[in-house]
Motif scaffolding. Structure first.
Motif, PDB file in Angstrom:
ATOM      1  N   LEU A  93      -4.505  -8.781   3.499  1.00  0.00           N
ATOM      2  CA  LEU A  93      -3.147  -9.301   3.591  1.00  0.00           C
ATOM      3  C   LEU A  93      -2.964 -10.518   2.691  1.00  0.00           C
ATOM      4  O   LEU A  93      -3.892 -11.300   2.496  1.00  0.00           O
ATOM      5  CB  LEU A  93      -2.823  -9.731   5.022  1.00  0.00           C
ATOM      6  N   ARG A  94      -1.769 -10.679   2.177  1.00  0.00           N
ATOM      7  CA  ARG A  94      -1.425 -11.906   1.451  1.00  0.00           C
ATOM      8  C   ARG A  94      -1.349 -13.072   2.438  1.00  0.00           C
ATOM      9  O   ARG A  94      -1.818 -14.163   2.155  1.00  0.00           O
ATOM     10  CB  ARG A  94      -0.083 -11.748   0.733  1.00  0.00           C
ATOM     11  N   ASP A  95      -0.732 -12.831   3.597  1.00  0.00           N
ATOM     12  CA  ASP A  95      -0.542 -13.858   4.621  1.00  0.00           C
ATOM     13  C   ASP A  95      -0.927 -13.254   5.974  1.00  0.00           C
ATOM     14  O   ASP A  95      -0.318 -12.277   6.404  1.00  0.00           O
ATOM     15  CB  ASP A  95       0.921 -14.300   4.649  1.00  0.00           C
ATOM     16  N   PRO A 100       1.831  -6.026   8.319  1.00  0.00           N
ATOM     17  CA  PRO A 100       2.866  -4.993   8.333  1.00  0.00           C
ATOM     18  C   PRO A 100       2.570  -3.896   9.354  1.00  0.00           C
ATOM     19  O   PRO A 100       1.471  -3.815   9.914  1.00  0.00           O
ATOM     20  CB  PRO A 100       2.792  -4.430   6.916  1.00  0.00           C
ATOM     21  N   GLU A 101       3.535  -3.044   9.558  1.00  0.00           N
ATOM     22  CA  GLU A 101       3.369  -1.846  10.374  1.00  0.00           C
ATOM     23  C   GLU A 101       2.202  -1.035   9.808  1.00  0.00           C
ATOM     24  O   GLU A 101       2.006  -0.968   8.601  1.00  0.00           O
ATOM     25  CB  GLU A 101       4.674  -1.039  10.272  1.00  0.00           C
ATOM     26  N   VAL A 112      -7.720  -2.486   8.729  1.00  0.00           N
ATOM     27  CA  VAL A 112      -7.561  -1.064   8.454  1.00  0.00           C
ATOM     28  C   VAL A 112      -6.073  -0.784   8.282  1.00  0.00           C
ATOM     29  O   VAL A 112      -5.251  -1.259   9.063  1.00  0.00           O
ATOM     30  CB  VAL A 112      -8.135  -0.220   9.616  1.00  0.00           C
ATOM     31  N   LEU A 113      -5.759  -0.003   7.258  1.00  0.00           N
ATOM     32  CA  LEU A 113      -4.374   0.328   6.949  1.00  0.00           C
ATOM     33  C   LEU A 113      -4.158   1.820   7.129  1.00  0.00           C
ATOM     34  O   LEU A 113      -4.921   2.635   6.587  1.00  0.00           O
ATOM     35  CB  LEU A 113      -4.059  -0.070   5.501  1.00  0.00           C
ATOM     36  N   ASP A 114      -3.131   2.185   7.874  1.00  0.00           N
ATOM     37  CA  ASP A 114      -2.781   3.585   8.078  1.00  0.00           C
ATOM     38  C   ASP A 114      -2.143   4.123   6.799  1.00  0.00           C
ATOM     39  O   ASP A 114      -1.082   3.656   6.372  1.00  0.00           O
ATOM     40  CB  ASP A 114      -1.805   3.695   9.253  1.00  0.00           C
ATOM     41  N   LEU A 115      -2.786   5.121   6.181  1.00  0.00           N
ATOM     42  CA  LEU A 115      -2.286   5.681   4.924  1.00  0.00           C
ATOM     43  C   LEU A 115      -1.014   6.503   5.105  1.00  0.00           C
ATOM     44  O   LEU A 115      -0.392   6.905   4.127  1.00  0.00           O
ATOM     45  CB  LEU A 115      -3.372   6.522   4.255  1.00  0.00           C
ATOM     46  N   GLU A 116      -0.621   6.755   6.356  1.00  0.00           N
ATOM     47  CA  GLU A 116       0.641   7.458   6.626  1.00  0.00           C
ATOM     48  C   GLU A 116       1.834   6.504   6.555  1.00  0.00           C
ATOM     49  O   GLU A 116       2.971   6.941   6.496  1.00  0.00           O
ATOM     50  CB  GLU A 116       0.590   8.122   8.007  1.00  0.00           C
ATOM     51  N   THR A 117       1.580   5.210   6.578  1.00  0.00           N
ATOM     52  CA  THR A 117       2.650   4.224   6.483  1.00  0.00           C
ATOM     53  C   THR A 117       3.229   4.262   5.069  1.00  0.00           C
ATOM     54  O   THR A 117       2.465   4.276   4.100  1.00  0.00           O
ATOM     55  CB  THR A 117       2.114   2.803   6.775  1.00  0.00           C
ATOM     56  N   PRO A 118       4.543   4.291   4.927  1.00  0.00           N
ATOM     57  CA  PRO A 118       5.132   4.325   3.579  1.00  0.00           C
ATOM     58  C   PRO A 118       4.695   3.122   2.744  1.00  0.00           C
ATOM     59  O   PRO A 118       4.706   1.990   3.217  1.00  0.00           O
ATOM     60  CB  PRO A 118       6.642   4.295   3.850  1.00  0.00           C
ATOM     61  N   VAL A 119       4.308   3.381   1.514  1.00  0.00           N
ATOM     62  CA  VAL A 119       3.821   2.335   0.610  1.00  0.00           C
ATOM     63  C   VAL A 119       4.832   1.203   0.487  1.00  0.00           C
ATOM     64  O   VAL A 119       4.468   0.023   0.523  1.00  0.00           O
ATOM     65  CB  VAL A 119       3.500   2.926  -0.785  1.00  0.00           C
ATOM     66  N   GLU A 120       6.111   1.552   0.359  1.00  0.00           N
ATOM     67  CA  GLU A 120       7.132   0.513   0.165  1.00  0.00           C
ATOM     68  C   GLU A 120       7.260  -0.422   1.363  1.00  0.00           C
ATOM     69  O   GLU A 120       7.702  -1.567   1.220  1.00  0.00           O
ATOM     70  CB  GLU A 120       8.496   1.134  -0.186  1.00  0.00           C
ATOM     71  N   VAL A 121       6.836   0.016   2.546  1.00  0.00           N
ATOM     72  CA  VAL A 121       6.886  -0.828   3.747  1.00  0.00           C
ATOM     73  C   VAL A 121       5.776  -1.877   3.718  1.00  0.00           C
ATOM     74  O   VAL A 121       5.980  -3.019   4.111  1.00  0.00           O
ATOM     75  CB  VAL A 121       6.782   0.041   5.026  1.00  0.00           C
ATOM     76  N   GLU A 123       3.597  -2.635   0.904  1.00  0.00           N
ATOM     77  CA  GLU A 123       3.245  -3.229  -0.390  1.00  0.00           C
ATOM     78  C   GLU A 123       3.483  -4.732  -0.487  1.00  0.00           C
ATOM     79  O   GLU A 123       2.606  -5.464  -0.966  1.00  0.00           O
ATOM     80  CB  GLU A 123       3.966  -2.498  -1.521  1.00  0.00           C
ATOM     81  N   PRO A 124       4.635  -5.256  -0.041  1.00  0.00           N
ATOM     82  CA  PRO A 124       4.849  -6.710  -0.180  1.00  0.00           C
ATOM     83  C   PRO A 124       3.840  -7.568   0.583  1.00  0.00           C
ATOM     84  O   PRO A 124       3.585  -8.713   0.209  1.00  0.00           O
ATOM     85  CB  PRO A 124       6.255  -6.926   0.392  1.00  0.00           C
ATOM     86  N   ALA A 125       3.233  -7.023   1.634  1.00  0.00           N
ATOM     87  CA  ALA A 125       2.316  -7.805   2.469  1.00  0.00           C
ATOM     88  C   ALA A 125       0.860  -7.731   2.016  1.00  0.00           C
ATOM     89  O   ALA A 125       0.034  -8.498   2.487  1.00  0.00           O
ATOM     90  CB  ALA A 125       2.412  -7.322   3.917  1.00  0.00           C
ATOM     91  N   LEU A 126       0.550  -6.816   1.083  1.00  0.00           N
ATOM     92  CA  LEU A 126      -0.848  -6.559   0.751  1.00  0.00           C
ATOM     93  C   LEU A 126      -1.277  -7.167  -0.575  1.00  0.00           C
ATOM     94  O   LEU A 126      -0.570  -7.064  -1.577  1.00  0.00           O
ATOM     95  CB  LEU A 126      -1.101  -5.054   0.713  1.00  0.00           C
ATOM     96  N   ALA A 127      -2.475  -7.762  -0.573  1.00  0.00           N
ATOM     97  CA  ALA A 127      -3.056  -8.308  -1.796  1.00  0.00           C
ATOM     98  C   ALA A 127      -3.945  -7.270  -2.477  1.00  0.00           C
ATOM     99  O   ALA A 127      -3.962  -7.166  -3.700  1.00  0.00           O
ATOM    100  CB  ALA A 127      -3.861  -9.566  -1.488  1.00  0.00           C
ATOM    101  N   ARG A 128      -4.702  -6.496  -1.682  1.00  0.00           N
ATOM    102  CA  ARG A 128      -5.632  -5.492  -2.223  1.00  0.00           C
ATOM    103  C   ARG A 128      -5.795  -4.356  -1.233  1.00  0.00           C
ATOM    104  O   ARG A 128      -5.668  -4.552  -0.031  1.00  0.00           O
ATOM    105  CB  ARG A 128      -7.001  -6.113  -2.481  1.00  0.00           C
ATOM    106  N   VAL A 129      -6.150  -3.193  -1.776  1.00  0.00           N
ATOM    107  CA  VAL A 129      -6.410  -2.001  -0.955  1.00  0.00           C
ATOM    108  C   VAL A 129      -7.612  -1.274  -1.552  1.00  0.00           C
ATOM    109  O   VAL A 129      -7.781  -1.225  -2.771  1.00  0.00           O
ATOM    110  CB  VAL A 129      -5.186  -1.048  -0.940  1.00  0.00           C
ATOM    111  N   ARG A 130      -8.441  -0.710  -0.690  1.00  0.00           N
ATOM    112  CA  ARG A 130      -9.524   0.176  -1.124  1.00  0.00           C
ATOM    113  C   ARG A 130      -9.523   1.370  -0.160  1.00  0.00           C
ATOM    114  O   ARG A 130      -9.397   1.191   1.046  1.00  0.00           O
ATOM    115  CB  ARG A 130     -10.867  -0.531  -1.100  1.00  0.00           C
ATOM    116  N   ILE A 131      -9.661   2.572  -0.721  1.00  0.00           N
ATOM    117  CA  ILE A 131      -9.585   3.798   0.078  1.00  0.00           C
ATOM    118  C   ILE A 131     -10.951   4.474   0.120  1.00  0.00           C
ATOM    119  O   ILE A 131     -11.630   4.597  -0.902  1.00  0.00           O
ATOM    120  CB  ILE A 131      -8.504   4.745  -0.475  1.00  0.00           C
TER     121      ILE A 131
END
Length: 195
Positions: A93-95, A100-101, A112-121, A123-131
């Motif tokens: 997270l950035r903050d 986010p949801e 852990v981030l649910d990959l079913e969550t829409p990216v646009e929801v 994206e503003p809260a995330l600094a980095r992602v790894r799958i």
């Protein structure tokens, strides 16, 4: 579930946000020379992901919508031998106050981030992602037995461990920053007979 190595300090309790670093005694080739981040531990067992096994498959080839959020290397990682037909994401997270949801905290800003969550929801809260494709799982008592047998070092994680660009040296980097004699193990050869 408080799994500890015999005679260990409190920092070695297996809990979400801790790392398992494979010891030379690790007999399972799925985990030889690996670093595993523990995501969940309860009476039913433990779940984590291998952090240092990148695959040659680009994230964009499988999860095109996430391509702009994943950091280098932009590949899918092999999270473990279980459920390899599925995927999970770890995100920073950035903050930490603005999760986010679809995000579940594991350690500080990491979760852990649910990959079913829409990216646009998200994206503003995330600094980095790894799958990660697949995960590492242990049944009740299984991980405790492996730790007691000397298959794993149990050490604290840092959020940067998940997003290391040079995965080949992650085992040594994690061990090098540990206190006392454990740091010495960062210089051991992969084959203990060469020592």
């Amino acid at each position: 579930m408080g799994i500890r190595t015999p005679g260990a300090r409190d920092v070695t309790a297996v809990a979400p946000g801790m790392l398992l670093v494979a010891q030379p005694a690790m007999g399972d080739p799925n985990f030889s020379e690996t670093v595993v981040l523990i995501l969940d531990v309860d009476e039913d067992g433990a779940l984590g992901v291998v952090l240092n096994r990148p695959s040659p498959l680009l994230v964009a080839a499988v999860f095109e919508e996430w391509r702009d959020l994943v950091g280098e290397p932009e590949v899918l990682f092999r999270g473990g031998p279980v459920g390899t037909d599925g995927a999970l994401a770890l995100a920073l997270l950035r903050d930490p106050a603005e999760a986010p949801e679809g995000f579940r905290t594991v350690l500080g800003r990491l979760g852990v981030l649910d990959l079913e969550t829409p990216v646009e929801v998200v994206e503003p809260a995330l600094a980095r992602v790894r799958i990660f494709a697949g995960y590492a799982g242990w049944g009740p008592g299984q991980l405790a037995d492996e730790v007691a047998e000397g298959a794993w070092y149990v050490v604290p994680a840092e959020p940067g461990d998940v997003f290391a660009e040079d995965c080949d040296d992650l085992v040594r980097e994690v061990l090098r920053r540990q206190p006392g004699e454990l740091a010495w193990h960062s210089t051991r050869p992969a084959d203990p007979d060469l020592n």
